[in-house]
Each structure stands twice: as C-alpha cells, then as structure tokens.
Design a protein around this motif. Structure first.
Motif, PDB file in Angstrom:
ATOM      1  N   LYS A 138      33.424  38.446  30.507  1.00 61.50           N
ATOM      2  CA  LYS A 138      34.341  37.863  31.477  1.00 61.50           C
ATOM      3  C   LYS A 138      35.674  38.603  31.388  1.00 61.50           C
ATOM      4  O   LYS A 138      36.127  38.940  30.295  1.00 61.50           O
ATOM      5  N   SER A 139      36.289  38.842  32.533  1.00 65.27           N
ATOM      6  CA  SER A 139      37.605  39.467  32.556  1.00 65.27           C
ATOM      7  C   SER A 139      38.661  38.450  32.077  1.00 65.27           C
ATOM      8  O   SER A 139      38.676  37.319  32.536  1.00 65.27           O
ATOM      9  N   ILE A 140      39.492  38.884  31.134  1.00 62.38           N
ATOM     10  CA  ILE A 140      40.460  37.959  30.528  1.00 62.38           C
ATOM     11  C   ILE A 140      41.859  38.574  30.546  1.00 62.38           C
ATOM     12  O   ILE A 140      42.036  39.743  30.184  1.00 62.38           O
ATOM     13  N   CYS A 173      37.802  42.969  28.699  1.00 61.45           N
ATOM     14  CA  CYS A 173      36.483  42.352  28.800  1.00 61.45           C
ATOM     15  C   CYS A 173      35.706  42.694  27.533  1.00 61.45           C
ATOM     16  O   CYS A 173      35.727  43.840  27.075  1.00 61.45           O
ATOM     17  N   SER A 219      32.823  37.507  36.031  1.00 59.64           N
ATOM     18  CA  SER A 219      32.037  37.261  34.824  1.00 59.64           C
ATOM     19  C   SER A 219      30.567  37.419  35.160  1.00 59.64           C
ATOM     20  O   SER A 219      30.172  37.458  36.324  1.00 59.64           O
ATOM     21  N   LYS A 257      39.363  39.048  39.991  1.00 60.11           N
ATOM     22  CA  LYS A 257      39.865  37.987  39.116  1.00 60.11           C
ATOM     23  C   LYS A 257      38.716  37.133  38.617  1.00 60.11           C
ATOM     24  O   LYS A 257      37.834  36.758  39.383  1.00 60.11           O
ATOM     25  N   ASN A 258      38.737  36.849  37.332  1.00 56.07           N
ATOM     26  CA  ASN A 258      37.734  35.965  36.740  1.00 56.07           C
ATOM     27  C   ASN A 258      36.304  36.466  36.905  1.00 56.07           C
ATOM     28  O   ASN A 258      35.379  35.677  36.923  1.00 56.07           O
ATOM     29  N   SER A 277      44.336  43.413  31.235  1.00 54.63           N
ATOM     30  CA  SER A 277      43.170  42.532  31.137  1.00 54.63           C
ATOM     31  C   SER A 277      42.088  43.249  30.344  1.00 54.63           C
ATOM     32  O   SER A 277      42.057  44.481  30.281  1.00 54.63           O
TER      33      SER A 277
END
Lengths: 282, 243
Positions: A90-92, A71, A160, A157-158, A69
């Motif tokens: 945001k974590s992607i 960011c 942001s 998770k997710n 992941s």
C-alpha cells in the motif's frame, strides 16, 4: 533523503540489475524477488528501473529527512511508522522526521521498501544494484545517507493491492529442462521430481544449495554460460540453484532452469524450507 | 568452416547454441564469428549475447518469445557470409613479478616437479595464451595454452583470500585474479595491471580471441608500474595480431 539508523541483518540497494555486461564476467544482480520489487514501484507510480531497498530476514530502522511516499512489499517484517503498525502492499505518506522500523520476518525472507522517485545511489554499468567490486559499497551500513530522486509522478493515492499468499507458501518450484538435462538417467529424473528438497544453510544472493543430494555419474562440461535460475548438479550430487548475484560461467552440468516467477518464489524461502520441482514443457 | 551446431531452449527467454565439446581455436573463432553476425544482425529484441569456449547464450527481451522462429532465424544467420575480422584481435604483454614475495606456491610447485623455480617462470612466461572467455569473476580471463609440464592440481583447501593481480595455476589452466577473492589455485606471481575497472566503459581490456603473454619484472619495476597504473597513466603494451 533517508538515514540508515540500523541496517538489519542484510540490506542492499537493488533495481532490475545489469544487462549486456555479462561478457565482462559481471553478474546480473537485481532484486531477488523481482515480482515484489516491481509491485512496490508500480504502487508508487515509479519507473520500473527505480532502485529500492532489499532487506533480508530482519529489517532496518530508517529516518526520513523529507516528506515522500513509500511502499513496502515482499516479506512481512512487521513494519512500524513511528509507533504505529503499517500495512504492506500500500502507498503510505511519510513526513520529515518519521522513523520507519522493521522487525524479524513473519512470512517470507526478503522485504522491499520503495520510495517515490527511487533511491538515487551510485549507478555503475547502468544499474544501482550493489555488488562487491562493482559498486563502492555492497551492503547498507549504519549512518548511510541515501539520496532520493525527485519525483514528478502523479501518485495514485492510497493505491493498494492484495498479494496471493501462495507467493510465500507455495512448495512448488516450476522448472524447464536445462541444457544437460538429457544426461540424467530415467531413475535420476524420477528421483529429481519425486524428492522433497530442503534448503540448506548455504543460501544467499549468489546461490541456494539443497540438503538432499542426487547421486550421479555426470561428467563435467567445458566451462559454459549460466544465469540466475540455473540448477547445477555437482559430481558429489549437490544441487546448486544459482540466484541473482551468480557467476556468469560454470562447469557443472545445468540440469534445470527455473521459470522466472519461480526465482521470485524461491527468493522468499530460506534455510529449512522445502519444495519440489515441477517440470514444465517448452 | 561450418560446424554442426545444437540449438537448445534455456529457460523462458534464452537460447543456447553449442559447438562440439572440444577446446579448440577453430571452435572459438567460429563462436566469435557467429556472435559478430548476431550483433550486426537485424534480429530484434535480443538483450544479451555472451560466449564461452564452445557456446553462445542469447537472451531475448520478453518471456515466451517464439522459440522455433528464433532458432530458424539464427540458423539462417549462421550460414551467411563471415563478417568477423580476426585481425581486430590483440596480443597483450603483461608484466609479472614472480618474486618470492608474491609467488607463495612457487617453492612447493618446484619441489613437486623436481625443477627450479626459474624453469617454471621461464615456461610460464614464454607461452602465448589465448583468451577463450571471461567469467568466474568480473574480468577473469579463461586462458588456453598452458605448458603441460606446469599442470598442477588445485590446492586441497582453497585460500579465503587471494590478492588482486595474483597469477595462478589451477589444473590445466593459468589465470589472473582480477580482484581479491577466495581461490584454490597455486599462486606463482602478481601483476600490477588492472584486469577489471568498473568505472570504464570497457571494463576489461582483453576480450575472447585476444592473446596474453607474461614477462618477468623485478619487484622495483612492479611497484613503479603499479604507481603508473594507480595514477591512470600506464600505457598497456599491445600489438594487433595478424594471421
């Protein structure tokens, strides 16, 4: 690992920089906008020392050979994952074979790409920050392969965050008095804080020079110590704001010292941008 | 000997300590002695201490540390008994090739000073230079003690590329370029010795308080020495200094 397809205008690997080796004349280095850099690491649950990629003005095109992941923080270089636009701050999630590409900045100057675990490049003097003659490479190049540290961090998770646009748009640079501030006359001090300064084309990781000059009769000092954020005044009136890759010593009067957060703000500005100094009390 | 020191805040987490504005070994050794006291002290959260000719920069770990309290602690520490051992300073002997092949500004210097190149080489290599500080480039030593007759203004237009190891004179100073760099000093020779090696735990062999002497070697000796340096087997020539 990450493969660099194209590095963009100027991309380097940075972390918090080098501490405790300035007595060898070694610059601090580290992410120019340390605020954005640490935000990217925090959103991924990385250590604050984790190394990331700093891109300047125009971003890179990268291929991931693993799932991980990422960011992206700092300047908005309109990032795309394969063909889809992706958000900043945001974590992607990334899959093996994904292509991440950036364009020209639409706001700010330096963009940070953190990856879960951090970049596992060469560590010299306790830092992965690239610097000529210290690390083997001082800039990312086409076809570079960047290894990643295996991460066991529990990912939010997710995760942001919303970043205040003032970080990019503020025209105020907060400063403290530098060691030679007292040498300035009343009129020079007035001019220093009344002038709207414009950043000249001479701006890089070492220093930002300003267009406007400040006429003065200040004597040179015996070579003394400087650090990122120090504002030097030359006999010809040029103002030089030292940045992360600056020398450790200098002989020009040090009239101001930027607040650390002001270094981050300035790092997102470039040629033609303007600001004024605001004096803070110790 | 106690000097009247100034303690100044320098940004959000540093203190600058200043001695009188003179270049003097008495000041230098007082600076180094105070640095030693700070390093051996129990003052917490200092992450960096660096020195120059007449100053010490102390950086704390956290922003907005207590300035007055920290300054008072430092003032007390300054008055404590000396712990600095000057005899830990070393004298380093550095081979220099002053051959025309390297000494690209020596002809101009000799004609400007109306003397022979040999006279300049002799005056440059007979002095013992004091290391006052390290800065400008990684491993660049600020040396004091250049013979007054060798003072030479910097070049009007700096060179874009000065070779690693170049021995040069700029104004009242002489120095060694530890790595290739742009530079405006007058180049009078080159040394095969490496002044900065990022891969070593102590990347610079010399430190403030040490002394440097240069001695002339032939081109042949230069290349032989360089081969030993590159192979990592060269033994530096040094002796311990005594007062």
């Amino acid at each position: 690992m990450i493969k660099v397809i194209t590095p963009g205008f100027y991309a380097t690997i940075q972390d918090l920089g080098r501490f405790g080796c300035q007595h060898f004349g070694v610059p601090h280095s580290g992410a120019m906008d340390a605020y954005s850099a640490s935000l990217a690491n925090r959103l991924l649950g990385n250590n604050k020392e984790a190394a990331l990629i700093e891109m300047t003005m125009t971003g890179a095109k990268l291929e991931f050979n693993c799932s991980t992941s990422i960011c992206i923080t700092g300047a908005d270089m309109l990032p795309q994952l394969n063909v889809a636009k992706i958000p900043l701050n945001k974590s992607i999630a990334i899959q093996t074979g994904d292509i991440l590409s950036f364009g020209k900045t639409s706001m700010g100057f330096r963009c940070y790409l953190a990856v879960s675990g951090g970049i596992n490049s060469e560590k010299v003097m306790n830092s992965r920050s690239m610097y000529k003659n210290i690390t083997k490479h001082h800039v990312l190049a086409k076809n570079d392969i960047l290894p990643i540290i295996e991460s066991s961090a529990i990912k939010a998770k997710n995760a942001s965050v919303k970043v205040n646009k003032a970080h990019f748009l503020s025209e105020t640079i907060e400063v403290y008095k530098g060691p030679e501030f007292y040498m300035l006359s009343k009129a020079e001090r007035h001019e220093l804080f009344a002038t709207k300064f414009v950043i000249s084309k001479d701006n890089n990781r070492m220093a930002y020079q300003l267009e406007q000059t400040l006429a003065n009769n200040l004597d040179a000092i015996i070579t003394s110590l400087v650090m990122p954020g120090t504002v030097q005044l030359t006999p010809s009136g040029k103002l030089i704001i030292l940045m992360r890759d600056c020398q450790t010593t200098g002989g020009y009067p040090r009239i101001l010292q930027l607040k650390e957060s002001a270094i981050h703000v300035l790092a997102q500005k470039y040629t033609g941008h303007s600001f004024s100094f605001k004096l803070l009390d110790y | 000997m106690a000097f009247n020191l100034k303690y100044k805040p320098y940004g959000e987490r540093s203190i600058l300590i200043e001695w009188p504005s003179i270049v003097d070994e008495k000041v230098l050794f007082d600076v180094l002695s105070f640095k030693e006291k700070i390093r051996n002290s129990t003052i917490e959260l200092i992450i960096n201490v660096n020195t120059a000719y007449n100053s010490i920069l102390i950086t704390y770990k956290f922003l907005n540390f207590n300035l007055n309290k920290s300054i008072n602690k430092l003032k007390d520490l300054y008055l404590q008994k000396e712990t600095y051992n000057k005899s830990a300073c070393k004298q380093w002997r550095i081979p220099v090739c002053y051959d025309d092949f390297f000494a690209i500004d020596l002809d101009d210097m000799a004609s400007a000073k109306n003397c022979s190149k040999e006279a300049i080489i002799k005056r440059h290599s007979q002095m013992s230079y004091t290391v006052y500080c390290v800065g400008f480039l990684p491993g660049f030593l600020y040396l004091g003690g250049l013979d007054g007759t060798l003072f030479t203004p910097r070049k009007a237009t700096p060179r874009l590329k000065v070779e690693k190891g170049a021995i040069a004179i700029g104004g009242k100073q002489t120095g060694v370029y530890p790595m290739e760099s742009p530079g405006g000093w007058n180049i009078i020779g080159n040394t095969p010795i490496s002044f900065f090696d990022a891969s070593k735990s102590t990347p610079c062999f010399a430190k403030p308080g040490d002394r440097i002497t240069f001695y002339a070697v032939s081109l042949k000796t230069y290349y032989n020495t360089k081969a030993l340096v590159d192979a990592g087997v060269y033994q530096m020539e040094s002796e311990v200094l005594h007062d």
